[in-house]
Design a protein around this motif. Sequence first.
Motif, PDB file in Angstrom:
ATOM      1  N   GLU A 208      12.642  -8.986 -44.477  1.00 32.63           N
ATOM      2  CA  GLU A 208      13.508  -9.018 -43.298  1.00 32.63           C
ATOM      3  C   GLU A 208      14.326  -7.729 -43.248  1.00 32.63           C
ATOM      4  N   VAL A 209      13.789  -6.751 -42.533  1.00 32.53           N
ATOM      5  CA  VAL A 209      14.412  -5.434 -42.436  1.00 32.53           C
ATOM      6  C   VAL A 209      15.156  -5.364 -41.115  1.00 32.53           C
ATOM      7  N   GLY A 210      16.379  -4.872 -41.145  1.00 33.20           N
ATOM      8  CA  GLY A 210      17.186  -4.781 -39.932  1.00 33.20           C
ATOM      9  C   GLY A 210      16.739  -3.681 -39.002  1.00 33.20           C
ATOM     10  N   ASP A 211      17.432  -3.587 -37.859  1.00 32.93           N
ATOM     11  CA  ASP A 211      17.098  -2.550 -36.879  1.00 32.93           C
ATOM     12  C   ASP A 211      17.482  -1.161 -37.383  1.00 32.93           C
ATOM     13  N   ASP A 212      18.550  -1.085 -38.169  1.00 38.02           N
ATOM     14  CA  ASP A 212      19.011   0.216 -38.678  1.00 38.02           C
ATOM     15  C   ASP A 212      18.270   0.520 -39.969  1.00 38.02           C
ATOM     16  N   ASN A 213      17.168   1.300 -39.857  1.00 36.31           N
ATOM     17  CA  ASN A 213      16.322   1.583 -41.011  1.00 36.31           C
ATOM     18  C   ASN A 213      16.540   2.985 -41.572  1.00 36.31           C
ATOM     19  N   CYS A 214      17.637   3.620 -41.219  1.00 35.20           N
ATOM     20  CA  CYS A 214      17.890   4.960 -41.737  1.00 35.20           C
ATOM     21  C   CYS A 214      18.643   4.863 -43.056  1.00 35.20           C
ATOM     22  N   GLY A 215      18.413   5.814 -43.912  1.00 43.47           N
ATOM     23  CA  GLY A 215      19.136   5.876 -45.171  1.00 43.47           C
ATOM     24  C   GLY A 215      18.693   4.853 -46.201  1.00 43.47           C
ATOM     25  N   TRP A 216      17.384   4.737 -46.415  1.00 44.65           N
ATOM     26  CA  TRP A 216      16.886   3.831 -47.443  1.00 44.65           C
ATOM     27  C   TRP A 216      17.135   4.441 -48.814  1.00 44.65           C
ATOM     28  N   SER A 217      17.678   3.657 -49.724  1.00 46.64           N
ATOM     29  CA  SER A 217      17.892   4.149 -51.088  1.00 46.64           C
ATOM     30  C   SER A 217      16.566   4.178 -51.840  1.00 46.64           C
ATOM     31  N   ALA A 218      16.524   4.988 -52.886  1.00 41.41           N
ATOM     32  CA  ALA A 218      15.296   5.095 -53.680  1.00 41.41           C
ATOM     33  C   ALA A 218      14.950   3.757 -54.334  1.00 41.41           C
ATOM     34  N   GLN A 219      15.986   3.028 -54.768  1.00 38.76           N
ATOM     35  CA  GLN A 219      15.731   1.736 -55.407  1.00 38.76           C
ATOM     36  C   GLN A 219      15.165   0.726 -54.417  1.00 38.76           C
ATOM     37  N   LYS A 220      15.660   0.755 -53.175  1.00 41.51           N
ATOM     38  CA  LYS A 220      15.137  -0.160 -52.162  1.00 41.51           C
ATOM     39  C   LYS A 220      13.680   0.155 -51.842  1.00 41.51           C
ATOM     40  N   VAL A 221      13.363   1.436 -51.783  1.00 45.38           N
ATOM     41  CA  VAL A 221      11.970   1.824 -51.534  1.00 45.38           C
ATOM     42  C   VAL A 221      11.077   1.318 -52.666  1.00 45.38           C
ATOM     43  N   THR A 222      11.558   1.477 -53.903  1.00 48.69           N
ATOM     44  CA  THR A 222      10.774   1.014 -55.049  1.00 48.69           C
ATOM     45  C   THR A 222      10.597  -0.501 -55.016  1.00 48.69           C
ATOM     46  N   ASN A 223      11.690  -1.210 -54.735  1.00 48.18           N
ATOM     47  CA  ASN A 223      11.612  -2.679 -54.700  1.00 48.18           C
ATOM     48  C   ASN A 223      10.647  -3.160 -53.632  1.00 48.18           C
ATOM     49  N   THR A 262       6.067  -6.806 -38.124  1.00 49.15           N
ATOM     50  CA  THR A 262       7.329  -6.275 -37.601  1.00 49.15           C
ATOM     51  C   THR A 262       7.689  -4.967 -38.295  1.00 49.15           C
ATOM     52  N   ILE A 263       7.543  -4.935 -39.616  1.00 52.01           N
ATOM     53  CA  ILE A 263       7.785  -3.679 -40.351  1.00 52.01           C
ATOM     54  C   ILE A 263       6.787  -2.615 -39.911  1.00 52.01           C
ATOM     55  N   LEU A 264       5.560  -3.032 -39.664  1.00 51.63           N
ATOM     56  CA  LEU A 264       4.510  -2.087 -39.277  1.00 51.63           C
ATOM     57  C   LEU A 264       4.847  -1.368 -37.982  1.00 51.63           C
ATOM     58  N   MET A 265       5.468  -2.072 -37.041  1.00 52.23           N
ATOM     59  CA  MET A 265       5.774  -1.512 -35.745  1.00 52.23           C
ATOM     60  C   MET A 265       7.218  -0.993 -35.648  1.00 52.23           C
ATOM     61  N   ALA A 266       7.997  -1.115 -36.740  1.00 52.52           N
ATOM     62  CA  ALA A 266       9.395  -0.678 -36.713  1.00 52.52           C
ATOM     63  C   ALA A 266       9.484   0.842 -36.820  1.00 52.52           C
ATOM     64  N   THR A 267      10.624   1.366 -36.424  1.00 55.35           N
ATOM     65  CA  THR A 267      10.865   2.813 -36.508  1.00 55.35           C
ATOM     66  C   THR A 267      11.801   3.092 -37.682  1.00 55.35           C
ATOM     67  N   GLY A 268      11.692   4.288 -38.221  1.00 55.73           N
ATOM     68  CA  GLY A 268      12.569   4.699 -39.305  1.00 55.73           C
ATOM     69  C   GLY A 268      12.142   4.221 -40.676  1.00 55.73           C
ATOM     70  N   ALA A 296      -4.731  -8.966 -33.562  1.00 52.83           N
ATOM     71  CA  ALA A 296      -5.220  -8.386 -32.307  1.00 52.83           C
ATOM     72  C   ALA A 296      -4.213  -8.584 -31.172  1.00 52.83           C
ATOM     73  N   SER A 297      -3.359  -9.612 -31.289  1.00 57.43           N
ATOM     74  CA  SER A 297      -2.385  -9.885 -30.232  1.00 57.43           C
ATOM     75  C   SER A 297      -1.058  -9.149 -30.431  1.00 57.43           C
ATOM     76  N   VAL A 298      -0.887  -8.464 -31.558  1.00 59.60           N
ATOM     77  CA  VAL A 298       0.379  -7.763 -31.826  1.00 59.60           C
ATOM     78  C   VAL A 298       0.456  -6.518 -30.955  1.00 59.60           C
ATOM     79  N   ASN A 299       1.603  -6.311 -30.314  1.00 66.20           N
ATOM     80  CA  ASN A 299       1.829  -5.140 -29.469  1.00 66.20           C
ATOM     81  C   ASN A 299       2.952  -4.293 -30.049  1.00 66.20           C
ATOM     82  N   ALA A 300       2.819  -3.006 -29.871  1.00 67.92           N
ATOM     83  CA  ALA A 300       3.865  -2.084 -30.319  1.00 67.92           C
ATOM     84  C   ALA A 300       5.010  -2.095 -29.304  1.00 67.92           C
ATOM     85  N   PRO A 301       6.246  -1.957 -29.771  1.00 70.66           N
ATOM     86  CA  PRO A 301       7.395  -1.950 -28.847  1.00 70.66           C
ATOM     87  C   PRO A 301       7.514  -0.637 -28.093  1.00 70.66           C
ATOM     88  N   SER A 302       6.561  -0.383 -27.194  1.00 74.12           N
ATOM     89  CA  SER A 302       6.561   0.847 -26.410  1.00 74.12           C
ATOM     90  C   SER A 302       6.544   0.488 -24.938  1.00 74.12           C
TER      91      SER A 302
END
Length: 912
Positions: A208-223, A262-268, A296-302
Amino acid sequence: MEHLIRVLQTDRSDSEIIGYALDTLYNVISNDLEEEEQDDSEEENSAKQVDDLGSQFTEIFIKQQENVTLLLTLVEEFDFHVRWPGVKLLTSLLKQQGPQVQQIILVSPMGVSRLMDLLADSREVIRNDGVLLLQQLTKSNAAIQKIVAFENAFERLLDIITEEGNSDGGIVVEDCLILLQNLLKNNNSNQNFFKEGSYIQRMKPWFEVGDDNCGWSAQKVTNLHLMLQLVRVLVSPTNPPGATSSCQKAMFHCGLLQQLCTILMATGVPADILTETINTVSEVIRGCQTNQDYFASVNAPSSPPRPAIVVLLMSMVNERQPFVLRCAVLYCFQCFLYKNQKGQGEIVSTLLPSTIDATGNSVSAGQLLCGGLFSTDSLSNWCAAVALAHALQENATLKEQLLRVQLATSIGNPPVSLLQQCTNILSQGDKIDRRGSKVQTRVGLLMLLCTWLSNCSIAVTHFLHNPANVPFLTGQIAENLGEEEQLVQGLCALLLGISIYYNDNSLENYRKEKLKQLIEKRIGRENFIEKLGFISKHELYSRAAQKPQPSFSSPDHMMFDHEFTKLVKELEGVISKAIYKSSEEDKKEEEVKKTLEQHDNIVTHYKKVIREQDQELEELKQRINTLTSQNEQLQATVTQQVSQIQQHKDQYNLLKVQLGKDTQHHNSHGDTLQMNGIQTEEVSKLREELEEWKNKHELLQGQLKEKDSVIEKLNSSQLEMGATEQSLQTSRFGGLEHSNELQKELEMLRSQIQLQSAEISKLQMENQKLQMMNAAADPLLGDSGATAATSSELDGRLEQEIKELKNQVKSLSEEKEALKQQLDSSTSTVAILQEKNTKLQRELAESKKEQDDLLVLLADQDQTISAQKMKLKDFGVAVEDEDDTESGDQGDEDEDGDEEEQDENAVCYHEN
């Protein structure tokens, strides 16, 4: 060391000295170096020396298994100064001599269970080091992994991850995820236990990743990276198909797949996390129709929204995207099409003329693949060719439909088919300026053409219809080129072999025999087979054959696709045998093929007939069951009606008894009146009423006559009623007892009527006596008048009672008629149901007889096939059973190339 061990054995009560001894042993065995300023070479040498020393000291310590058992006992102590150094020492022992220490702990009573208690310690330091200890303990040991899993490890580790904040947690979350991977990777039992315990549902909050995906810590990326890998462990293609499928379904139902998309189509999202997410989604949907349909039914938020597949393909054919990301997208596309004929049809339909968007407002998947196939980037060429090949994998219908695709090459020129354009680019590959390896482009196109033409005679005919294709292939194979070009030569030989093997001889100039003669003259059979063998001997071919995911260290190594290696393995042997066959053998083989096809068609037809009859039998069984249930219901209804009839009978008997009592009462009353009618005390009164009696005498005579006629009518109606009830008795069930009872009841009614008739006759006689008395003596006329009054009163009562009795008899007869009708309808319904049941049983017997006849026909067909095989043996052709064919083919590859044996093996292969 011996003294330290003795301290551990003898000074158990002194926790302080036990702690010092454990710390000392840990420092001796551990590989941790003190921070000193040393050169790199000195650090490497000292590290090697410490490794050797640590291993030697560990061997000395574990030589006596009692030492490890003693250490396990000390770890159970709650004292922090004993438990923590004991955990660190045991972890160090496992790092140095893991398998040996694991075996000692495994055979120790409750050894693993003692260590599991560390996860429940309230002191975080001991709990965290306990996780590190279990990491070392569970490495590459399935038995310990199962014990740890069944000691409720999953529940405890997931609780720790949740307490620490899921992906936002620290190093503790990372350690727990590594331990979970150790427990689940390549362990089918633990994977099934994890799924059955509903632990997959607890993984959803991790992503469950929020809308604000900027500034990921190295530990969060690893986890998050470890979390994605843990999902992939559960749905890995190397797992048993059943276990993988059940995990895929669970991930869809709990919403985990939706969260990943959702993560696949998220930005940042960081690039490495996005790449791993694409790989994870790929394996979650691979081979699962439900998950593939959802993806096949998933759409990108564009704006406007585009399908996720189209967005991913845009990244794949974009040369500015990272190489690893493009490989992940290709893998995702391959998994989407794996065993998904519906998805394959949707992709190919975007290329067909009837579905292409003429306005050009939206880009389809087919247009992106064609754009990548004909771009100047060799990597895009290869990826698009492999992706399109997967859209045709094991789908002959789509291979034929793709022949309809027409491409507009330039303004003013007629459109060219997609197949022709591929061969044109292949023949002009050296002349086109491309970025990257030119060999890569040609290899991709050749793989696409081989996949397209395999098992599709119509596509082979279209390919051979272009007169430039066969000379180009023979020229490529015959040349002596460098090592890089040998791979292209091998693929050209494979494509030419497919054109021979799947040739239906519809083109006179390119029949099988003429193509073989062309190979013999221009290339040579031995040279052709040698060039064909270049493919399977290539190093990159062996790497691609290991696993489905395309993982390459560099773009230059991207040459082979995993599914294509399966095709090469399947066709290499049969093409080699087909090259050496003569025309007569081909004709015999074609005849045998046709005969076998005919037999197969007959067998298929009879199987279809049997299948249809099985369905009919099932339907008849269902109908029988339905009618049986209806019969039971009707029988229950009949039983209920019988009980109702019994109740009516009881009511009838009760009314009869009551009627008998009333009759007796009236009889006794009449006798009393008769006895008191002629008392001497009333003579004076009778005299006074004598004159009045004379006036009424004539009227009384008329009334008596009327009563006589009523009595006669009542007797006749009673006789008719008796006849009716007698017929009812004979028609109801034919029961003698019931008929006797009704007869008795009628006789009682008749006797009552007779008694009343007798009473009336007595009254008449008394009336006559009174008349005689009036004639003899006048003074007695008053008495006769009183008697007449009494007689008239009795007549009125009798008339009323007779009417009531008549009404009762009439109501009882009506009730009996109604009950008789109900019984008749129930009896007719039961008879109809029995007749239907008999008819269904007769139809079932006829169906079974027809099935036996069909089985006899199948046995005759098997005998006919055996006779055909005997004829083939008489012609000198070796015919093997189906179970022995594969082993026979493998054995023939090692023989010395004798023509006759190779021809026989080829026939065996085709028969298979």
